[in-house]
Design an enzyme around this catalytic site. Structure first.
Site, PDB file in Angstrom:
ATOM      1  CD  GLU A 171      17.266   3.799  -5.041  1.00  0.00           C
ATOM      2  OE1 GLU A 171      16.435   3.052  -5.581  1.00  0.00           O
ATOM      3  OE2 GLU A 171      17.188   4.143  -3.839  1.00  0.00           O
ATOM      4  N   GLY A 201      10.020  -6.287 -37.425  1.00  0.00           N
ATOM      5  CA  GLY A 201       9.510  -7.459 -36.704  1.00  0.00           C
ATOM      6  C   GLY A 201      10.545  -8.102 -35.798  1.00  0.00           C
ATOM      7  CD  GLN A 218       8.173   1.324 -35.574  1.00  0.00           C
ATOM      8  OE1 GLN A 218       7.819   0.848 -34.494  1.00  0.00           O
ATOM      9  NE2 GLN A 218       7.412   1.246 -36.664  1.00  0.00           N
ATOM     10  N   GLY A 238       0.791  -1.236   0.000  1.00  0.00           N
ATOM     11  CA  GLY A 238       0.000   0.000   0.000  1.00  0.00           C
ATOM     12  C   GLY A 238       0.815   1.273   0.000  1.00  0.00           C
ATOM     13  CB  SER A 250       6.804   7.180  -4.874  1.00  0.00           C
ATOM     14  OG  SER A 250       7.298   6.513  -6.016  1.00  0.00           O
TER      15      SER A 250
END
Length: 380
Positions: free
Chosen positions: A245, A343, A339, A130, A133
């Site tokens: 970090e 494929g 892109q 819950g 950040s």
């Protein structure tokens, strides 16, 4: 013209070469297997410790390699250039800095040599089901008892959670005191009654990184397990150490951008469409020209951040800018590069596809990018 980062020197070039050879021998060949087993081999941590790469910027008197943040940046760059997102050395280094900068002398003497050698693997447990950040919203508690502190609660999305021997747990020692009631607790997981590691979580990317749920059911830790020895300092400690970090995440983002560009240039030189190489088509050339420009801007920016870290002047706002802007750019650039693979870019056997999946979480962990913008806005 070949660009060399201003913080690089001959000694660091030698260190980079040694790290590159280590990564090529001990990391790159095992990535597929680690991805399937969802964690690296425990042995890798011992090998990394022997090599001196785990705590590259921690002083020698605590078992570290005695280098600067530049040494640590080289380690993160070389892992990224090799496509590794499994070896949780980033989190390990972050925990070491919490202990170095915020711990008592006894805590430093006890834990840092064990982290440097790889005898102990470290994790930091902030996020909860819950609370992400918003660290003030955590519910885990560490309440004082005659025998020490009893920790109760659960944590989620914990990197290195499966292998961790030492976990810095963010918990409330005074549940009614808001931010002032938060403390960081040092929890040794071996033979630890009430501590349980949940399943390794299935993620979009970073498959080889052991990300887990952790459960604390009346886990008893000694009275000296509070990081720094004083209750209620946790929120301040977190705010002090988070720029380290976030700068690391920026370093990894730039290295990923550089790798994506290199892989894509190699591909479009070889791939043909409508009778000509993709590199000869104006759209391809313009897209890659934009990416090369953005990669150059990103590199010069992160070099400034690395220099600031080395000089001890990195601040929260700049670290937040580095984390948000560079991780956003990483996702954008890799998407554009994918892109150009057509494929093939959607096939996981191609590194660009794995990079695409691995990159997305960069905008979430270490503080979501929306939070970074809020931090920057407060400085206006």
């Amino acid at each position: 013209m070949h660009y060399t980062s201003p913080w690089m020197n001959a000694e660091l070039e030698g260190f980079r070469d040694a790290i590159r050879r280590f990564v090529a021998a001990e990391v790159a060949p095992h990535q597929e297997r680690w991805s399937q087993q969802q964690h690296v081999d425990r042995e890798l941590w011992h090998k990394g410790g022997e090599m001196g790469m785990l705590l590259a910027d921690i002083p020698v008197e605590y078992g570290g390699s005695g280098g600067s943040f530049a040494h640590q940046a080289v380690v993160f760059e070389e892992l990224t250039y090799a496509g590794d997102m499994a070896f949780g050395i980033h989190v390990h280094a972050i925990v070491a800095h919490y202990i170095l900068n915020q711990g008592t002398e006894a805590q430093k003497q006890k834990y840092l040599p064990l982290l440097a050698s790889g005898e102990m693997v470290a994790a930091i447990a902030m996020s909860e089901p819950g609370a992400g950040s918003d660290l003030k919203g955590i519910r885990s508690t560490a309440l004082r008892s005659e025998a020490g502190y009893r920790i109760n609660g659960s944590k989620i999305f914990i990197s290195n959670g499966y292998l961790a021997d030492l976990i810095v747990v963010v918990a409330k020692t005074s549940p009614d005191a808001g931010a002032k009631g938060i403390s960081l607790m040092l929890v040794e997981t071996r033979n630890c009654p009430g501590f349980k590691v949940g399943r390794i979580l299935e993620k979009i990317g970073q498959k080889g990184q052991d990300t887990c749920e952790l459960f604390f059911d009346d886990v008893l830790v000694p009275a000296d397990a509070v990081l720094g020895g004083v209750e209620g300092e946790g929120f301040r400690q977190l705010m002090t150490e988070l720029p380290y970090e976030r700068t690391i995440l920026g370093v990894s983002a730039v290295a990923a951008i550089e790798r994506a560009l290199q892989l894509t240039v190699e591909h479009v030189r070889q791939r043909k469409a409508f009778g000509q190489a993709l590199i000869e088509m104006q759209n391809t050339r313009f897209v890659l020209a934009e990416i090369k420009t953005e990669a150059t801007i990103a590199r010069t920016f992160i070099d400034r951040c690395i220099a600031d870290m080395m000089e001890g002047r990195m601040d929260t706002e700049l670290a937040s800018m580095a984390k948000y802007w560079l991780s956003d750019l990483q996702c954008k650039v890799i998407d554009q590069c994918l892109q150009l693979f057509g494929g093939y870019g959607y096939m996981l056997e191609y590194p660009i596809a794995r990079m695409y999946a691995d990159a997305r979480v960069q905008r979430i962990y270490g503080g979501a990018n929306e939070i970074m913008k809020e931090i920057i806005a407060r400085s206006l």
